[in-house]
Scaffold this active site. Structure first.
Site, PDB file in Angstrom:
ATOM      1  N   LYS A 185       1.208  66.179 -69.640  1.00 30.03           N
ATOM      2  CA  LYS A 185       1.107  64.718 -69.575  1.00 30.03           C
ATOM      3  C   LYS A 185      -0.125  64.292 -68.789  1.00 30.03           C
ATOM      4  O   LYS A 185      -0.375  64.784 -67.685  1.00 30.03           O
ATOM      5  CB  LYS A 185       2.357  64.149 -68.896  1.00 30.03           C
TER       6      LYS A 185
ATOM      7  N   SER B 125      11.789  63.325 -62.582  1.00 28.94           N
ATOM      8  CA  SER B 125      10.560  63.571 -61.825  1.00 28.94           C
ATOM      9  C   SER B 125      10.809  64.510 -60.645  1.00 28.94           C
ATOM     10  O   SER B 125      11.873  64.493 -60.030  1.00 28.94           O
ATOM     11  CB  SER B 125      10.013  62.245 -61.290  1.00 28.94           C
TER      12      SER B 125
END
Length: 407
Positions: free
Chosen positions: A281, A142
């Protein structure tokens, strides 16, 4: 019981006494291994994790937005899955392998990007990536991770992806893209369901905000978990490692990260900047799925961010068949949100997914036992998948299509 019967029972040797005489040796397990072996499901790992970490840290992983309806509905959808088993099929050996973005994977699973990972356990993203590499599956780091892209590739080389937010400051975005490229990443995961941050009430009540506003109750709970505290205090400071070169406070950086003005034109811009694989996403509608594929996405993730953004969002598993039909093989389709077992992964494949993403599941393992806890989570999920395939009468994951329905 009479005195004589008690004496007779005491004279009967136990297996623990007989086994060494027969040459058997009980394996000596360290405390971490013992508690991980006691966990038979991912839910068991969550129970261990809750005991090992402060409440606020566990809630950050376990909780969701507002009334947490989205995440409960996601789990409810998986509970309504029904497999269609066939009998008298040779399932002596089953194959869980597949292909994800052109690369072989031993299991149709991707470990999803999560922020603050070293807050859960000091081993953090490096531990997760190593476990993923051993299992032969991808891992996504991330932007809000606590390990930098370069450090991750150096310490845990594998099929590592990098998750990105398109910043208001495009120069900042380009710096992150260049760092990912220079570090050897070949897949970007663009998160698109965060125009603003979701309202995560557990975090607010625990004071786990940016900047922190920890209350006495939270601090006391920290004090009740000395092992966690010691690890935090004796290892590198927890920080957004990808953002070290950016000026400003953490709150200011997060404010830059979420851009409510994003549009499909920005996705097209990113496609021009990045020559590698691009995953989008946060898809929650059929029309958006078509548009991101038309914009050049190599894969999309049907996801409501684990229920952590919009509460009462569409349930990904129920939306999945329509999205898969609309995409029609032009890009791969992944599913995220609510997955807690190997059977859940197979259910998603049966309804049209090419693979699944999990975040909470591996964080439970990480909190329960660090790197070995992530290994244990993957071991549990794969064993569940193998058993489910055998009981369903399929020997490859591709055979699951048409063998699953939602009741």
């Amino acid at each position: 019981m009479s005195t004589n019967r008690r004496r007779i029972r005491r004279r009967i040797p136990t297996w623990g006494a007989i086994a060494p005489l027969l040459g058997f040796r009980r394996p000596v397990l360290d405390p971490v291994e013992r508690r991980l072996r006691s966990a038979l499901t991912v839910k068991d790992l969550a129970h261990v994790a809750r005991q090992r970490t402060p409440r606020s840290v566990f809630d950050y992983v376990h909780g969701a937005a507002e009334d947490e309806l989205s995440v409960r509905r996601a789990r409810s959808a998986f509970a309504s899955v029904e497999f269609s088993p066939r009998v008298l099929r040779d399932v002596g050996a089953v194959d869980t392998s597949t292909t994800i973005l052109g690369r072989p994977a031993s299991f149709p699973l991707i470990l999803a990007p999560t922020g603050f990972t070293r807050m859960m356990h000091h081993e953090g993203e490096i531990a997760v990536s190593r476990a993923a590499a051993r299992a032969g599956i991808p891992y996504s780091l991330s932007t809000m991770g606590t390990t930098s892209p370069r450090a991750l590739q150096q310490e845990a080389p594998g099929d590592n992806w990098f998750q990105l937010y398109l910043w208001k400051d495009r120069d900042g975005t380009l710096k992150l893209i260049e760092e990912a490229r220079a570090s050897g990443f070949n897949t970007l995961v663009l998160t698109v369901d965060t125009p603003v941050a979701g309202n995560r009430l557990r975090d607010s009540r625990n004071g786990l905000t940016i900047p922190p506003s920890l209350n006495l109750k939270t601090m006391w709970d920290f004090a009740l978990h000395p092992n966690w505290w010691i690890n935090v205090l004796t290892t590198d400071p927890i920080e957004f490692a990808s953002l070290r070169s950016f000026d400003g406070t953490v709150a200011e950086l997060v404010a830059k990260m979420f851009d409510p003005t994003l549009s499909f034109a920005d996705l097209a811009w990113l496609r021009e900047q990045w020559e590698g694989k691009l995953v989008v996403k946060g898809i929650q509608s059929v029309e958006d799925a078509r548009q991101v594929v038309d914009a050049g996405a190599d894969a999309l993730v049907v996801s409501n961010h684990g229920g952590r953004q919009l509460d009462r969002a569409p349930t990904p598993l129920r939306l999945l068949p329509e999205v898969a039909a609309a995409v029609d093989g032009k890009a791969q389709v992944f599913l995220d949100t609510g997955i807690l077992s190997g059977a859940d992964v197979l259910a998603a494949l049966g309804l049209g997914a090419d693979a699944c993403m999990v975040g909470r599941a591996y964080l439970y393992g990480l909190m329960a036992g660090g790197e070995r806890g992530v290994d244990r989570m993957l071991e549990i999920m794969r064993a569940e998948a193998v058993r489910t395939m055998q009981l369903t009468g399929v020997s490859t994951v591709s055979e699951l299509r048409g063998r699953v329905r939602l009741t």
